[in-house]
Design a protein around this motif. Sequence first.
Motif, PDB file in Angstrom:
ATOM      1  N   MET A 127     -27.090  38.105   8.215  1.00  0.00           N
ATOM      2  CA  MET A 127     -27.154  36.694   8.840  1.00  0.00           C
ATOM      3  C   MET A 127     -28.602  36.336   8.582  1.00  0.00           C
ATOM      4  SD  MET A 127     -25.592  35.628  12.320  1.00  0.00           S
ATOM      5  CE  MET A 127     -27.186  35.663  13.366  1.00  0.00           C
ATOM      6  N   GLU A 128     -28.779  35.092   8.331  1.00  0.00           N
ATOM      7  CA  GLU A 128     -30.213  34.290   8.198  1.00  0.00           C
ATOM      8  C   GLU A 128     -30.830  34.623   9.456  1.00  0.00           C
ATOM      9  OE1 GLU A 128     -32.033  29.954   7.110  1.00  0.00           O
ATOM     10  OE2 GLU A 128     -30.084  30.031   7.877  1.00  0.00           O
ATOM     11  N   GLN A 129     -32.241  35.048   9.380  1.00  0.00           N
ATOM     12  CA  GLN A 129     -32.988  35.021  10.274  1.00  0.00           C
ATOM     13  C   GLN A 129     -33.341  33.437  10.863  1.00  0.00           C
ATOM     14  OE1 GLN A 129     -36.200  37.604   9.045  1.00  0.00           O
ATOM     15  NE2 GLN A 129     -35.984  38.400  10.996  1.00  0.00           N
ATOM     16  N   LYS A 130     -33.541  33.055  12.114  1.00  0.00           N
ATOM     17  CA  LYS A 130     -33.744  31.830  12.673  1.00  0.00           C
ATOM     18  C   LYS A 130     -35.258  32.009  12.855  1.00  0.00           C
ATOM     19  CE  LYS A 130     -29.275  31.505  14.296  1.00  0.00           C
ATOM     20  NZ  LYS A 130     -28.211  31.826  15.674  1.00  0.00           N
ATOM     21  N   LEU A 131     -36.257  31.575  12.010  1.00  0.00           N
ATOM     22  CA  LEU A 131     -37.516  31.612  12.117  1.00  0.00           C
ATOM     23  C   LEU A 131     -38.274  30.307  12.604  1.00  0.00           C
ATOM     24  CD1 LEU A 131     -38.570  34.220   9.056  1.00  0.00           C
ATOM     25  CD2 LEU A 131     -37.942  34.693  11.670  1.00  0.00           C
ATOM     26  N   VAL A 132     -39.125  30.268  13.381  1.00  0.00           N
ATOM     27  CA  VAL A 132     -39.701  28.870  13.653  1.00  0.00           C
ATOM     28  C   VAL A 132     -41.274  29.054  13.635  1.00  0.00           C
ATOM     29  CG1 VAL A 132     -37.949  28.012  14.886  1.00  0.00           C
ATOM     30  CG2 VAL A 132     -39.547  29.517  16.135  1.00  0.00           C
ATOM     31  N   PRO A 133     -42.024  28.060  13.002  1.00  0.00           N
ATOM     32  CA  PRO A 133     -43.334  28.302  13.145  1.00  0.00           C
ATOM     33  C   PRO A 133     -44.091  27.604  14.672  1.00  0.00           C
ATOM     34  CG  PRO A 133     -42.562  25.981  11.970  1.00  0.00           C
ATOM     35  CD  PRO A 133     -41.462  26.917  12.328  1.00  0.00           C
ATOM     36  N   ILE A 134     -45.146  28.105  14.901  1.00  0.00           N
ATOM     37  CA  ILE A 134     -45.600  27.797  16.241  1.00  0.00           C
ATOM     38  C   ILE A 134     -46.558  26.483  16.140  1.00  0.00           C
ATOM     39  CG2 ILE A 134     -46.977  28.768  18.001  1.00  0.00           C
ATOM     40  CD1 ILE A 134     -44.231  29.585  18.102  1.00  0.00           C
ATOM     41  N   GLY A 135     -46.784  25.747  17.031  1.00  0.00           N
ATOM     42  CA  GLY A 135     -47.757  24.888  17.251  1.00  0.00           C
ATOM     43  C   GLY A 135     -48.426  25.085  18.705  1.00  0.00           C
ATOM     44  N   VAL A 136     -49.581  25.565  18.820  1.00  0.00           N
ATOM     45  CA  VAL A 136     -49.962  25.991  20.084  1.00  0.00           C
ATOM     46  C   VAL A 136     -50.703  24.565  20.655  1.00  0.00           C
ATOM     47  CG1 VAL A 136     -51.856  27.170  21.545  1.00  0.00           C
ATOM     48  CG2 VAL A 136     -50.686  28.423  19.409  1.00  0.00           C
ATOM     49  N   SER A 137     -50.196  24.165  21.852  1.00  0.00           N
ATOM     50  CA  SER A 137     -50.617  22.969  22.528  1.00  0.00           C
ATOM     51  C   SER A 137     -51.907  23.266  23.467  1.00  0.00           C
ATOM     52  CB  SER A 137     -49.407  21.963  23.476  1.00  0.00           C
ATOM     53  OG  SER A 137     -48.453  21.932  22.442  1.00  0.00           O
ATOM     54  N   ALA A 138     -53.065  22.821  23.058  1.00  0.00           N
ATOM     55  CA  ALA A 138     -54.032  22.676  23.898  1.00  0.00           C
ATOM     56  C   ALA A 138     -53.942  21.654  24.918  1.00  0.00           C
ATOM     57  CB  ALA A 138     -55.409  22.582  23.154  1.00  0.00           C
ATOM     58  N   ARG A 139     -54.709  21.435  25.904  1.00  0.00           N
ATOM     59  CA  ARG A 139     -54.754  20.558  26.958  1.00  0.00           C
ATOM     60  C   ARG A 139     -54.702  19.054  26.274  1.00  0.00           C
ATOM     61  NH1 ARG A 139     -59.064  23.408  28.847  1.00  0.00           N
ATOM     62  NH2 ARG A 139     -61.124  22.565  28.116  1.00  0.00           N
ATOM     63  N   HIS A 140     -53.722  18.171  26.556  1.00  0.00           N
ATOM     64  CA  HIS A 140     -53.970  16.830  25.873  1.00  0.00           C
ATOM     65  C   HIS A 140     -53.324  16.005  26.765  1.00  0.00           C
ATOM     66  CE1 HIS A 140     -49.948  18.416  24.809  1.00  0.00           C
ATOM     67  NE2 HIS A 140     -49.510  17.056  24.778  1.00  0.00           N
ATOM     68  N   ILE A 141     -53.411  14.558  26.217  1.00  0.00           N
ATOM     69  CA  ILE A 141     -53.007  13.432  27.147  1.00  0.00           C
ATOM     70  C   ILE A 141     -52.266  12.576  26.217  1.00  0.00           C
ATOM     71  CG2 ILE A 141     -55.269  12.164  27.431  1.00  0.00           C
ATOM     72  CD1 ILE A 141     -54.252  11.507  30.247  1.00  0.00           C
ATOM     73  N   HIS A 142     -51.217  11.847  27.000  1.00  0.00           N
ATOM     74  CA  HIS A 142     -50.665  10.542  26.194  1.00  0.00           C
ATOM     75  C   HIS A 142     -50.917   9.596  27.361  1.00  0.00           C
ATOM     76  CE1 HIS A 142     -48.299  13.436  23.520  1.00  0.00           C
ATOM     77  NE2 HIS A 142     -48.129  14.257  24.671  1.00  0.00           N
ATOM     78  N   LEU A 143     -51.410   8.402  26.550  1.00  0.00           N
ATOM     79  CA  LEU A 143     -51.642   7.411  27.661  1.00  0.00           C
ATOM     80  C   LEU A 143     -50.724   6.074  27.236  1.00  0.00           C
ATOM     81  CD1 LEU A 143     -55.270   7.081  27.146  1.00  0.00           C
ATOM     82  CD2 LEU A 143     -54.251   7.997  29.315  1.00  0.00           C
ATOM     83  N   SER A 144     -50.424   5.490  28.443  1.00  0.00           N
ATOM     84  CA  SER A 144     -49.895   4.147  28.346  1.00  0.00           C
ATOM     85  C   SER A 144     -50.851   3.206  27.710  1.00  0.00           C
ATOM     86  CB  SER A 144     -49.275   3.581  29.873  1.00  0.00           C
ATOM     87  OG  SER A 144     -50.445   3.398  30.379  1.00  0.00           O
ATOM     88  N   GLN A 145     -50.343   2.154  27.267  1.00  0.00           N
ATOM     89  CA  GLN A 145     -51.068   0.975  26.623  1.00  0.00           C
ATOM     90  C   GLN A 145     -52.016   0.483  27.666  1.00  0.00           C
ATOM     91  OE1 GLN A 145     -52.352   0.428  23.630  1.00  0.00           O
ATOM     92  NE2 GLN A 145     -53.479  -1.159  24.221  1.00  0.00           N
ATOM     93  N   GLU A 146     -51.518   0.266  28.920  1.00  0.00           N
ATOM     94  CA  GLU A 146     -52.096  -0.221  30.170  1.00  0.00           C
ATOM     95  C   GLU A 146     -53.215   0.410  30.479  1.00  0.00           C
ATOM     96  OE1 GLU A 146     -49.863  -0.079  33.673  1.00  0.00           O
ATOM     97  OE2 GLU A 146     -51.644  -0.895  35.066  1.00  0.00           O
ATOM     98  N   HIS A 147     -53.087   1.730  30.444  1.00  0.00           N
ATOM     99  CA  HIS A 147     -54.173   2.865  30.702  1.00  0.00           C
ATOM    100  C   HIS A 147     -55.317   2.998  29.563  1.00  0.00           C
ATOM    101  CE1 HIS A 147     -51.829   4.922  34.113  1.00  0.00           C
ATOM    102  NE2 HIS A 147     -52.232   3.943  34.311  1.00  0.00           N
ATOM    103  N   VAL A 148     -54.633   2.861  28.379  1.00  0.00           N
ATOM    104  CA  VAL A 148     -55.814   2.685  27.159  1.00  0.00           C
ATOM    105  C   VAL A 148     -56.534   1.583  27.393  1.00  0.00           C
ATOM    106  CG1 VAL A 148     -55.888   2.194  24.776  1.00  0.00           C
ATOM    107  CG2 VAL A 148     -54.249   3.711  25.448  1.00  0.00           C
TER     108      VAL A 148
END
Lengths: 191, 191
Positions: free
Chosen positions: B1-22
């Motif tokens: 059976m095919e191995q289900k392999l997934v690449p990793i992305g490590v998330s360092a601390r980060h922020i998403h902003l609303s346009q109001e807060h930008v």
Amino acid sequence: MEQKLVPIGVSARHIHLSQEHVEILFGEGYTLTEMKPLSQPGQYAANETVEVIGSKGTFPKVRILGPARSHTQLEVSRTDAFSIGVNPPLRESGNIAGSAGVTLKGPKGEVTIEEGVIVAARHIHFHTSDAERWGIQDKQLLRVRFGGDRGVVFEQVIARVSPDFALDMHIDTDEANAAGVSNGSTGEIIE
Amino acid sequence: MEQKLVPIGVSARHIHLSQEHVEILFGEGYTLTEMKPLSQPGQYAANETVEVIGSKGTFPKVRILGPARSHTQLEVSRTDAFSIGVNPPLRESGNIAGSAGVTLKGPKGEVTIEEGVIVAARHIHFHTSDAERWGIQDKQLLRVRFGGDRGVVFEQVIARVSPDFALDMHIDTDEANAAGVSNGSTGEIIE
């Protein structure tokens, strides 16, 4: 079958010092003083701390664990290592040959060690009676599961068996945080 | 059976902003500018950073990820949270009701958010075609194994399926360090 449950002790960064380094850092003839006992018989957190100085930052107060040992050994998490700029290998406690170096500073002096900085490999201390009851050998690699919303199975957990040990699994703060566990949590040894 | 392999992305601390807060932080009419694209189509690391101020410490430069979103969301590791004195819950991205607050400071102003600080639950982005091939449903909880000397199995990994996603598993720095993995490592989805 009986569940093989083990209590967790989370190791924050800490240092073991040789008596020679105790005296360089705190003065000739100085001996460490006990603040509180640890889970392993005879081991204690000392009242004393040292400053640890890496290439990119410092930890002003790293707790010393006593009593003094034959070699100085600083145990940090990988996150700690990045933050002060050291690059320690993953090692079993005591296996420090060729590991990373760092500078230590105390109230009376400082010393740069060429090796002794490690990320400690996760392990379980078993009293001989626990190991016999569960059929576990010294140095055996185990798998330990933690449930919850950050459930994990840790593999490559090293069994350490001695009549001087009390049953306790030691992981570092990265591992504890990744698994969402803390002191007093319980893991299960699985097949 | 095919191995289900997934690449990793490590998330360092980060922020998403609303346009109001930008605009509060960077000035009226300001829009984020792209430094480099991320693995998920249309998402990018911005040139801009903000200062994040907790009760016990600050992070002077937290990377903003763009484009602006409907709500501001700061994602930190548990280690980060302890170090600046915030107590965020473990949450899926977007689920911020009743989460922790923090103060943000930019070159033109500052804002205190009452909620929006989370520790992100580990998850895998699947393009719809990957999910169909492997029989994986949106919101399914998966187990993903990493080998090596810090081998782990992460449980409770949330599947997120969309035609807008590229295959990528996101874990935080505590999880990456606990598992001894980094960007480019590969995990395997197991039963």
